[in-house]
Design a protein around this motif. Structure first.
Motif, mmCIF file in Angstrom:
data_model
loop_
_atom_site.group_PDB
_atom_site.id
_atom_site.type_symbol
_atom_site.label_atom_id
_atom_site.label_comp_id
_atom_site.label_asym_id
_atom_site.label_seq_id
_atom_site.Cartn_x
_atom_site.Cartn_y
_atom_site.Cartn_z
ATOM 1 N N TYR A 241 93.534 -9.235 -11.014
ATOM 2 C CA TYR A 241 92.069 -9.200 -10.961
ATOM 3 C C TYR A 241 91.556 -7.925 -11.619
ATOM 4 O O TYR A 241 92.069 -6.829 -11.361
ATOM 5 C CB TYR A 241 91.587 -9.272 -9.509
ATOM 6 N N GLU A 242 90.543 -8.062 -12.460
ATOM 7 C CA GLU A 242 89.928 -6.910 -13.106
ATOM 8 C C GLU A 242 88.912 -6.273 -12.149
ATOM 9 O O GLU A 242 88.245 -6.987 -11.381
ATOM 10 C CB GLU A 242 89.224 -7.338 -14.395
ATOM 11 N N PRO A 243 88.790 -4.937 -12.181
ATOM 12 C CA PRO A 243 87.859 -4.269 -11.258
ATOM 13 C C PRO A 243 86.454 -4.866 -11.262
ATOM 14 O O PRO A 243 85.858 -5.083 -10.195
ATOM 15 C CB PRO A 243 87.854 -2.819 -11.753
ATOM 16 N N GLN A 244 85.925 -5.156 -12.449
ATOM 17 C CA GLN A 244 84.555 -5.661 -12.554
ATOM 18 C C GLN A 244 84.408 -7.071 -11.987
ATOM 19 O O GLN A 244 83.295 -7.545 -11.778
ATOM 20 C CB GLN A 244 84.066 -5.634 -14.009
ATOM 21 N N ASN A 245 85.528 -7.736 -11.717
ATOM 22 C CA ASN A 245 85.497 -9.088 -11.150
ATOM 23 C C ASN A 245 85.761 -9.109 -9.652
ATOM 24 O O ASN A 245 85.994 -10.170 -9.075
ATOM 25 C CB ASN A 245 86.536 -9.965 -11.858
ATOM 26 N N ILE A 246 85.730 -7.932 -9.029
ATOM 27 C CA ILE A 246 85.971 -7.806 -7.589
ATOM 28 C C ILE A 246 84.682 -7.357 -6.906
ATOM 29 O O ILE A 246 84.013 -6.438 -7.368
ATOM 30 C CB ILE A 246 87.098 -6.797 -7.301
ATOM 31 N N GLY A 247 84.324 -8.022 -5.809
ATOM 32 C CA GLY A 247 83.175 -7.615 -5.010
ATOM 33 C C GLY A 247 83.638 -6.955 -3.729
ATOM 34 O O GLY A 247 84.567 -7.427 -3.077
ATOM 35 N N SER A 248 83.017 -5.847 -3.377
ATOM 36 C CA SER A 248 83.344 -5.114 -2.154
ATOM 37 C C SER A 248 82.316 -5.481 -1.093
ATOM 38 O O SER A 248 81.130 -5.184 -1.235
ATOM 39 C CB SER A 248 83.315 -3.604 -2.445
ATOM 40 N N THR A 249 82.759 -6.159 -0.012
ATOM 41 C CA THR A 249 81.824 -6.667 0.989
ATOM 42 C C THR A 249 82.272 -6.283 2.402
ATOM 43 O O THR A 249 83.445 -6.058 2.650
ATOM 44 C CB THR A 249 81.695 -8.202 0.914
ATOM 45 N N GLY A 250 81.312 -6.236 3.318
ATOM 46 C CA GLY A 250 81.662 -5.963 4.708
ATOM 47 C C GLY A 250 80.426 -5.739 5.545
ATOM 48 O O GLY A 250 79.307 -5.627 5.028
ATOM 49 N N HIS A 251 80.633 -5.662 6.867
ATOM 50 C CA HIS A 251 79.508 -5.400 7.769
ATOM 51 C C HIS A 251 79.925 -4.416 8.849
ATOM 52 O O HIS A 251 81.103 -4.300 9.191
ATOM 53 C CB HIS A 251 78.963 -6.692 8.384
ATOM 54 N N SER A 252 78.935 -3.678 9.360
ATOM 55 C CA SER A 252 79.147 -2.605 10.322
ATOM 56 C C SER A 252 80.056 -1.544 9.691
ATOM 57 O O SER A 252 79.783 -1.106 8.579
ATOM 58 C CB SER A 252 79.725 -3.179 11.623
ATOM 59 N N ILE A 253 81.135 -1.141 10.345
ATOM 60 C CA ILE A 253 82.034 -0.174 9.716
ATOM 61 C C ILE A 253 82.598 -0.759 8.426
ATOM 62 O O ILE A 253 82.901 -0.035 7.473
ATOM 63 C CB ILE A 253 83.168 0.229 10.689
ATOM 64 N N GLY A 254 82.721 -2.088 8.376
ATOM 65 C CA GLY A 254 83.151 -2.732 7.141
ATOM 66 C C GLY A 254 82.134 -2.571 6.029
ATOM 67 O O GLY A 254 82.504 -2.452 4.854
ATOM 68 N N PRO B 19 87.925 2.953 -12.224
ATOM 69 C CA PRO B 19 86.943 1.860 -12.185
ATOM 70 C C PRO B 19 86.703 1.374 -10.759
ATOM 71 O O PRO B 19 87.628 1.313 -9.943
ATOM 72 C CB PRO B 19 87.591 0.765 -13.036
ATOM 73 N N THR B 20 85.469 1.026 -10.479
ATOM 74 C CA THR B 20 85.100 0.521 -9.162
ATOM 75 C C THR B 20 84.987 -1.003 -9.190
ATOM 76 O O THR B 20 84.964 -1.613 -10.264
ATOM 77 C CB THR B 20 83.735 1.077 -8.730
ATOM 78 N N PRO B 21 84.907 -1.626 -8.024
ATOM 79 C CA PRO B 21 84.542 -3.048 -8.000
ATOM 80 C C PRO B 21 83.216 -3.270 -8.727
ATOM 81 O O PRO B 21 82.420 -2.340 -8.909
ATOM 82 C CB PRO B 21 84.420 -3.347 -6.506
ATOM 83 N N GLY B 22 82.972 -4.511 -9.109
ATOM 84 C CA GLY B 22 81.799 -4.816 -9.911
ATOM 85 C C GLY B 22 80.503 -4.950 -9.134
ATOM 86 O O GLY B 22 79.420 -4.902 -9.725
ATOM 87 N N ALA B 23 80.593 -5.123 -7.820
ATOM 88 C CA ALA B 23 79.388 -5.286 -7.000
ATOM 89 C C ALA B 23 79.728 -4.976 -5.556
ATOM 90 O O ALA B 23 80.890 -5.062 -5.135
ATOM 91 C CB ALA B 23 78.837 -6.705 -7.126
ATOM 92 N N ILE B 24 78.689 -4.626 -4.790
ATOM 93 C CA ILE B 24 78.834 -4.321 -3.363
ATOM 94 C C ILE B 24 77.817 -5.137 -2.582
ATOM 95 O O ILE B 24 76.657 -5.248 -2.980
ATOM 96 C CB ILE B 24 78.588 -2.821 -3.083
ATOM 97 N N VAL B 25 78.255 -5.695 -1.441
ATOM 98 C CA VAL B 25 77.336 -6.235 -0.438
ATOM 99 C C VAL B 25 77.678 -5.554 0.881
ATOM 100 O O VAL B 25 78.768 -5.735 1.421
ATOM 101 C CB VAL B 25 77.447 -7.765 -0.298
ATOM 102 N N SER B 26 76.752 -4.736 1.365
ATOM 103 C CA SER B 26 76.962 -3.965 2.589
ATOM 104 C C SER B 26 75.948 -4.405 3.637
ATOM 105 O O SER B 26 74.741 -4.267 3.443
ATOM 106 C CB SER B 26 76.813 -2.472 2.294
ATOM 107 N N VAL B 27 76.445 -4.940 4.751
ATOM 108 C CA VAL B 27 75.595 -5.449 5.826
ATOM 109 C C VAL B 27 75.730 -4.547 7.055
ATOM 110 O O VAL B 27 76.844 -4.214 7.469
ATOM 111 C CB VAL B 27 75.983 -6.897 6.193
ATOM 112 N N SER B 28 74.594 -4.142 7.605
ATOM 113 C CA SER B 28 74.567 -3.306 8.811
ATOM 114 C C SER B 28 75.464 -2.075 8.709
ATOM 115 O O SER B 28 76.204 -1.752 9.634
ATOM 116 C CB SER B 28 74.989 -4.132 10.038
#
Length: 303
Positions: free
Chosen positions: A137-150, A167-176
């Motif tokens: 998997y290429e970094p730009q094709n990885i999403g970093s997701t999680g909630h609370s401490i995640g 290189p970082t992941p290509g996108a982040i979704v951070s919940v709570s």
């Protein structure tokens, strides 16, 4: 217009689990078993299968939607303040997010505190990320997701990679996300009666279990994103529940992302609870938010 009946039922479920886990004298192992029962709040996502894997020594679980893009993946981190929860508690919620995004999700079972304090969790998260890279998997094709401490780890991972010039992941979704370990934000106390999971006392317990090194102050940017340099973060979507103790952590993170010129969106879920994604498949407001998360990931990962 008020929130749905299902949202109220979800809040009542969270309150009942919190009450059970807070029974005086319980062994930590029993408390962890109770916390893992949060998975019951989510429905089984249709068309998603699961497979356990060893991500270079870190236990993990693939959530694989039908028709998932073969070259893209999410890296998902569970809730629990670093002390509780697991890949099993998050399996169904992660599956719903994966299905909305159209990509598979690797749910990471990072080590828990107090047995394994900071930075064990971040080390495991980085190991799982590098394992994904080793799988092609290429970094730009990885999403970093999680909630609370995640949700915190979903941002700390890219920050650690940026500090290493990688290189970082290509996108982040951070919940709570928990972004300020000093707990100085007034919403921590203002929302205590509304939040069915967290309280100041619970957060103080989590902080003491997670950050045990006396050389690390709670304000240290290594653990408090509120004080970190966010320059260079990939596109980031932040969600928080307006009824949670960490509501202003999420809102302030959104403001700081804008200040650092990070492509970002921030949304507060009206009367939303901490880690509201656990209501996936049952609460219409949650499903609508997860749909938006999925679209964000599709847009920025090119799924």
């Amino acid at each position: 217009m008020g929130v749905s009946k299902e949202a109220h039922e979800f809040a009542e479920f969270l309150a009942s689990v919190t009450a059970k886990a807070g029974t005086p004298g319980l062994d930590l192992g029993i408390v962890r078993d109770i916390i893992d029962s949060h998975h019951k709040a989510s429905t089984e996502p249709e068309g998603v299968t699961y497979a356990e894997v060893d991500a270079d020594g870190v236990p993990a679980l693939w959530a694989i939607p039908e028709g998932a893009a073969p070259d893209k993946a999410l890296l998902h981190f569970h809730f629990g303040g670093s002390v509780a929860a697991s890949m099993h508690s998050d399996r169904k919620a992660a599956g719903h997010i994966a299905r909305a995004a159209g990509v598979r999700s690797l749910v990471v079972d990072f080590r828990l505190a107090p047995e394994h304090p900071y930075p064990a969790q971040l080390d495991d998260v980085e190991t799982a990320y590098r394992w994904l890279l080793s799988q092609g998997y290429e970094p730009q094709n990885i999403g970093s997701t999680g909630h609370s401490i995640g949700g915190t780890l979903a941002i700390l991972l890219p920050l650690r990679l940026l500090a290493k010039g990688e290189p970082t992941p290509g996108a982040i979704v951070s919940v709570s996300p928990w972004t300020d370990l000093t707990l100085q934000n007034p919403a921590v106390d203002a929302n205590e009666e509304n939040d069915k999971i967290l309280s100041r006392a619970t957060l103080e317990f989590f902080r003491g279990a997670w950050v045990q090194d006396p050389a690390i102050d709670p304000a240290d940017p290594r653990v408090s994103i509120a004080n970190a340099d966010l320059t260079g973060l990939p596109p980031t979507l932040v969600y928080y529940g307006e009824y949670e103790t960490l509501a202003d952590d999420g809102a302030e993170l959104g403001r700081r992302l804008a200040d650092f010129k990070v492509t970002s969106e921030t949304h507060g879920l009206p009367e939303g609870q901490h880690s509201f994604v656990m209501g996936a498949g049952r609460v219409p407001e949650v499903d609508e938010a997860i749909g938006r998360m999925g679209q964000w990931l599709r847009t920025h990962l090119g799924a």
